[in-house]
Write a protein that holds these residues in place. Structure first.
Motif, PDB file in Angstrom:
ATOM      1  N   LEU A   6      26.787  41.926  28.284  1.00 35.46           N
ATOM      2  CA  LEU A   6      28.094  42.135  28.892  1.00 35.46           C
ATOM      3  C   LEU A   6      29.134  41.281  28.184  1.00 35.46           C
ATOM      4  O   LEU A   6      28.845  40.160  27.756  1.00 35.46           O
ATOM      5  CB  LEU A   6      28.065  41.730  30.367  1.00 35.46           C
ATOM      6  CG  LEU A   6      27.024  42.401  31.260  1.00 35.46           C
ATOM      7  CD1 LEU A   6      26.967  41.690  32.604  1.00 35.46           C
ATOM      8  CD2 LEU A   6      27.345  43.866  31.442  1.00 35.46           C
ATOM      9  N   LEU A   7      30.328  41.801  28.078  1.00 36.57           N
ATOM     10  CA  LEU A   7      31.474  41.030  27.608  1.00 36.57           C
ATOM     11  C   LEU A   7      31.928  40.107  28.739  1.00 36.57           C
ATOM     12  O   LEU A   7      31.672  40.371  29.915  1.00 36.57           O
ATOM     13  CB  LEU A   7      32.630  41.955  27.247  1.00 36.57           C
ATOM     14  CG  LEU A   7      32.385  43.043  26.222  1.00 36.57           C
ATOM     15  CD1 LEU A   7      33.582  43.988  26.167  1.00 36.57           C
ATOM     16  CD2 LEU A   7      32.106  42.439  24.872  1.00 36.57           C
ATOM     17  N   LEU A   8      32.626  39.043  28.396  1.00 40.22           N
ATOM     18  CA  LEU A   8      33.166  38.172  29.444  1.00 40.22           C
ATOM     19  C   LEU A   8      34.119  38.935  30.352  1.00 40.22           C
ATOM     20  O   LEU A   8      34.180  38.678  31.557  1.00 40.22           O
ATOM     21  CB  LEU A   8      33.866  36.959  28.843  1.00 40.22           C
ATOM     22  CG  LEU A   8      32.956  35.890  28.254  1.00 40.22           C
ATOM     23  CD1 LEU A   8      33.779  34.683  27.813  1.00 40.22           C
ATOM     24  CD2 LEU A   8      31.864  35.476  29.202  1.00 40.22           C
ATOM     25  N   VAL A  11      31.984  40.604  32.942  1.00 42.83           N
ATOM     26  CA  VAL A  11      31.524  39.612  33.917  1.00 42.83           C
ATOM     27  C   VAL A  11      32.663  39.291  34.883  1.00 42.83           C
ATOM     28  O   VAL A  11      32.475  39.282  36.103  1.00 42.83           O
ATOM     29  CB  VAL A  11      31.026  38.329  33.207  1.00 42.83           C
ATOM     30  CG1 VAL A  11      30.811  37.194  34.196  1.00 42.83           C
ATOM     31  CG2 VAL A  11      29.758  38.624  32.410  1.00 42.83           C
ATOM     32  N   ALA A  12      33.832  39.039  34.340  1.00 46.02           N
ATOM     33  CA  ALA A  12      34.994  38.696  35.166  1.00 46.02           C
ATOM     34  C   ALA A  12      35.321  39.827  36.134  1.00 46.02           C
ATOM     35  O   ALA A  12      35.575  39.583  37.319  1.00 46.02           O
ATOM     36  CB  ALA A  12      36.193  38.388  34.275  1.00 46.02           C
ATOM     37  N   GLU A  13      35.289  41.051  35.647  1.00 44.80           N
ATOM     38  CA  GLU A  13      35.597  42.197  36.505  1.00 44.80           C
ATOM     39  C   GLU A  13      34.583  42.322  37.638  1.00 44.80           C
ATOM     40  O   GLU A  13      34.956  42.520  38.789  1.00 44.80           O
ATOM     41  CB  GLU A  13      35.615  43.476  35.674  1.00 44.80           C
ATOM     42  CG  GLU A  13      35.957  44.713  36.489  1.00 44.80           C
ATOM     43  CD  GLU A  13      35.991  45.970  35.653  1.00 44.80           C
ATOM     44  OE1 GLU A  13      35.970  47.048  36.260  1.00 44.80           O
ATOM     45  OE2 GLU A  13      36.018  45.884  34.409  1.00 44.80           O
ATOM     46  N   GLN A  14      33.309  42.193  37.310  1.00 41.45           N
ATOM     47  CA  GLN A  14      32.276  42.359  38.329  1.00 41.45           C
ATOM     48  C   GLN A  14      32.306  41.250  39.374  1.00 41.45           C
ATOM     49  O   GLN A  14      31.978  41.483  40.539  1.00 41.45           O
ATOM     50  CB  GLN A  14      30.896  42.454  37.675  1.00 41.45           C
ATOM     51  CG  GLN A  14      30.729  43.767  36.927  1.00 41.45           C
ATOM     52  CD  GLN A  14      29.315  43.968  36.459  1.00 41.45           C
ATOM     53  OE1 GLN A  14      28.357  43.713  37.191  1.00 41.45           O
ATOM     54  NE2 GLN A  14      29.163  44.431  35.229  1.00 41.45           N
ATOM     55  N   LEU A  15      32.682  40.045  38.972  1.00 45.60           N
ATOM     56  CA  LEU A  15      32.774  38.930  39.921  1.00 45.60           C
ATOM     57  C   LEU A  15      34.153  38.814  40.560  1.00 45.60           C
ATOM     58  O   LEU A  15      34.373  37.949  41.413  1.00 45.60           O
ATOM     59  CB  LEU A  15      32.423  37.610  39.223  1.00 45.60           C
ATOM     60  CG  LEU A  15      30.980  37.449  38.772  1.00 45.60           C
ATOM     61  CD1 LEU A  15      30.811  36.134  38.016  1.00 45.60           C
ATOM     62  CD2 LEU A  15      30.017  37.517  39.947  1.00 45.60           C
ATOM     63  N   ASN A  16      35.077  39.657  40.123  1.00 45.07           N
ATOM     64  CA  ASN A  16      36.454  39.633  40.621  1.00 45.07           C
ATOM     65  C   ASN A  16      37.100  38.257  40.397  1.00 45.07           C
ATOM     66  O   ASN A  16      37.689  37.657  41.295  1.00 45.07           O
ATOM     67  CB  ASN A  16      36.515  40.032  42.098  1.00 45.07           C
ATOM     68  CG  ASN A  16      37.908  40.414  42.531  1.00 45.07           C
ATOM     69  OD1 ASN A  16      38.725  40.850  41.726  1.00 45.07           O
ATOM     70  ND2 ASN A  16      38.203  40.234  43.801  1.00 45.07           N
ATOM     71  N   ASN A  18      39.035  35.813  36.917  1.00 44.05           N
ATOM     72  CA  ASN A  18      39.702  36.044  35.639  1.00 44.05           C
ATOM     73  C   ASN A  18      38.773  35.642  34.485  1.00 44.05           C
ATOM     74  O   ASN A  18      37.779  34.950  34.672  1.00 44.05           O
ATOM     75  CB  ASN A  18      41.063  35.333  35.570  1.00 44.05           C
ATOM     76  CG  ASN A  18      40.959  33.830  35.673  1.00 44.05           C
ATOM     77  OD1 ASN A  18      40.102  33.211  35.046  1.00 44.05           O
ATOM     78  ND2 ASN A  18      41.846  33.239  36.452  1.00 44.05           N
ATOM     79  N   VAL A  19      39.105  36.103  33.298  1.00 39.01           N
ATOM     80  CA  VAL A  19      38.271  35.856  32.123  1.00 39.01           C
ATOM     81  C   VAL A  19      38.171  34.366  31.821  1.00 39.01           C
ATOM     82  O   VAL A  19      37.118  33.881  31.394  1.00 39.01           O
ATOM     83  CB  VAL A  19      38.793  36.647  30.900  1.00 39.01           C
ATOM     84  CG1 VAL A  19      38.010  36.310  29.645  1.00 39.01           C
ATOM     85  CG2 VAL A  19      38.722  38.147  31.172  1.00 39.01           C
ATOM     86  N   ARG A  20      39.213  33.624  32.068  1.00 37.89           N
ATOM     87  CA  ARG A  20      39.190  32.176  31.836  1.00 37.89           C
ATOM     88  C   ARG A  20      38.102  31.509  32.686  1.00 37.89           C
ATOM     89  O   ARG A  20      37.371  30.653  32.217  1.00 37.89           O
ATOM     90  CB  ARG A  20      40.558  31.571  32.139  1.00 37.89           C
ATOM     91  CG  ARG A  20      40.583  30.065  31.997  1.00 37.89           C
ATOM     92  CD  ARG A  20      41.950  29.521  32.188  1.00 37.89           C
ATOM     93  NE  ARG A  20      42.632  29.671  30.898  1.00 37.89           N
ATOM     94  CZ  ARG A  20      43.923  29.560  30.722  1.00 37.89           C
ATOM     95  NH1 ARG A  20      44.706  29.305  31.742  1.00 37.89           N
ATOM     96  NH2 ARG A  20      44.460  29.683  29.536  1.00 37.89           N
ATOM     97  N   HIS A  21      37.985  31.932  33.925  1.00 40.24           N
ATOM     98  CA  HIS A  21      36.957  31.387  34.808  1.00 40.24           C
ATOM     99  C   HIS A  21      35.569  31.807  34.322  1.00 40.24           C
ATOM    100  O   HIS A  21      34.636  30.994  34.322  1.00 40.24           O
ATOM    101  CB  HIS A  21      37.193  31.860  36.237  1.00 40.24           C
ATOM    102  CG  HIS A  21      36.350  31.163  37.255  1.00 40.24           C
ATOM    103  ND1 HIS A  21      36.669  31.111  38.575  1.00 40.24           N
ATOM    104  CD2 HIS A  21      35.174  30.511  37.151  1.00 40.24           C
ATOM    105  CE1 HIS A  21      35.745  30.444  39.238  1.00 40.24           C
ATOM    106  NE2 HIS A  21      34.817  30.072  38.389  1.00 40.24           N
ATOM    107  N   ALA A  22      35.413  33.049  33.894  1.00 42.49           N
ATOM    108  CA  ALA A  22      34.126  33.514  33.356  1.00 42.49           C
ATOM    109  C   ALA A  22      33.740  32.688  32.130  1.00 42.49           C
ATOM    110  O   ALA A  22      32.581  32.288  31.976  1.00 42.49           O
ATOM    111  CB  ALA A  22      34.206  34.998  33.005  1.00 42.49           C
ATOM    112  N   ARG A  23      34.699  32.408  31.263  1.00 42.67           N
ATOM    113  CA  ARG A  23      34.443  31.592  30.073  1.00 42.67           C
ATOM    114  C   ARG A  23      34.015  30.189  30.485  1.00 42.67           C
ATOM    115  O   ARG A  23      33.102  29.601  29.898  1.00 42.67           O
ATOM    116  CB  ARG A  23      35.670  31.538  29.178  1.00 42.67           C
ATOM    117  CG  ARG A  23      35.430  30.798  27.856  1.00 42.67           C
ATOM    118  CD  ARG A  23      36.633  30.833  26.933  1.00 42.67           C
ATOM    119  NE  ARG A  23      36.928  32.192  26.504  1.00 42.67           N
ATOM    120  CZ  ARG A  23      37.975  32.914  26.905  1.00 42.67           C
ATOM    121  NH1 ARG A  23      38.852  32.401  27.749  1.00 42.67           N
ATOM    122  NH2 ARG A  23      38.173  34.144  26.472  1.00 42.67           N
TER     123      ARG A  23
END
Length: 87
Positions: A6-8, A11-16, A18-23
């Motif tokens: 999965l791209l970050l 991951v961010a979308e599925q966990l609702n 933002n991408v910064r938090h996923a990173r």
């Protein structure tokens, strides 16, 4: 067949979140991932993502048991409120 990685952004979308938090989840090691390509883009293996979700469920259950809210009725918990109320 679903993709293995999965791209970050996925991951961010599925966990609702933002991408910064996923990173940040990846960079702290909380969510295992690999860096690929010349630009060092992060990829999260789908099985690692599912394991992360299961760990979070277990952590949440332990937290609720510690607070004594697990097993209580919704009405009892709602009447008492918590510091984690979101809405």
């Amino acid at each position: 067949m679903p993709p293995r990685f999965l791209l970050l952004a996925d991951v961010a979308e599925q966990l609702n979140i933002n991408v910064r938090h996923a990173r940040a989840l990846v960079q702290t090691g909380e969510l295992p991932a690999i860096k690929v390509g010349g630009r060092g883009q992060w990829r999260v293996e789908a099985s690692e993502f599912e394991a992360y979700i299961q760990r979070k469920y277990a952590e949440t259950k332990a937290l609720l048991e510690e607070r004594g809210t697990l097993g209580r009725s919704v009405e009892e918990v709602a009447a008492g409120g918590t510091e984690d109320d979101e809405e």
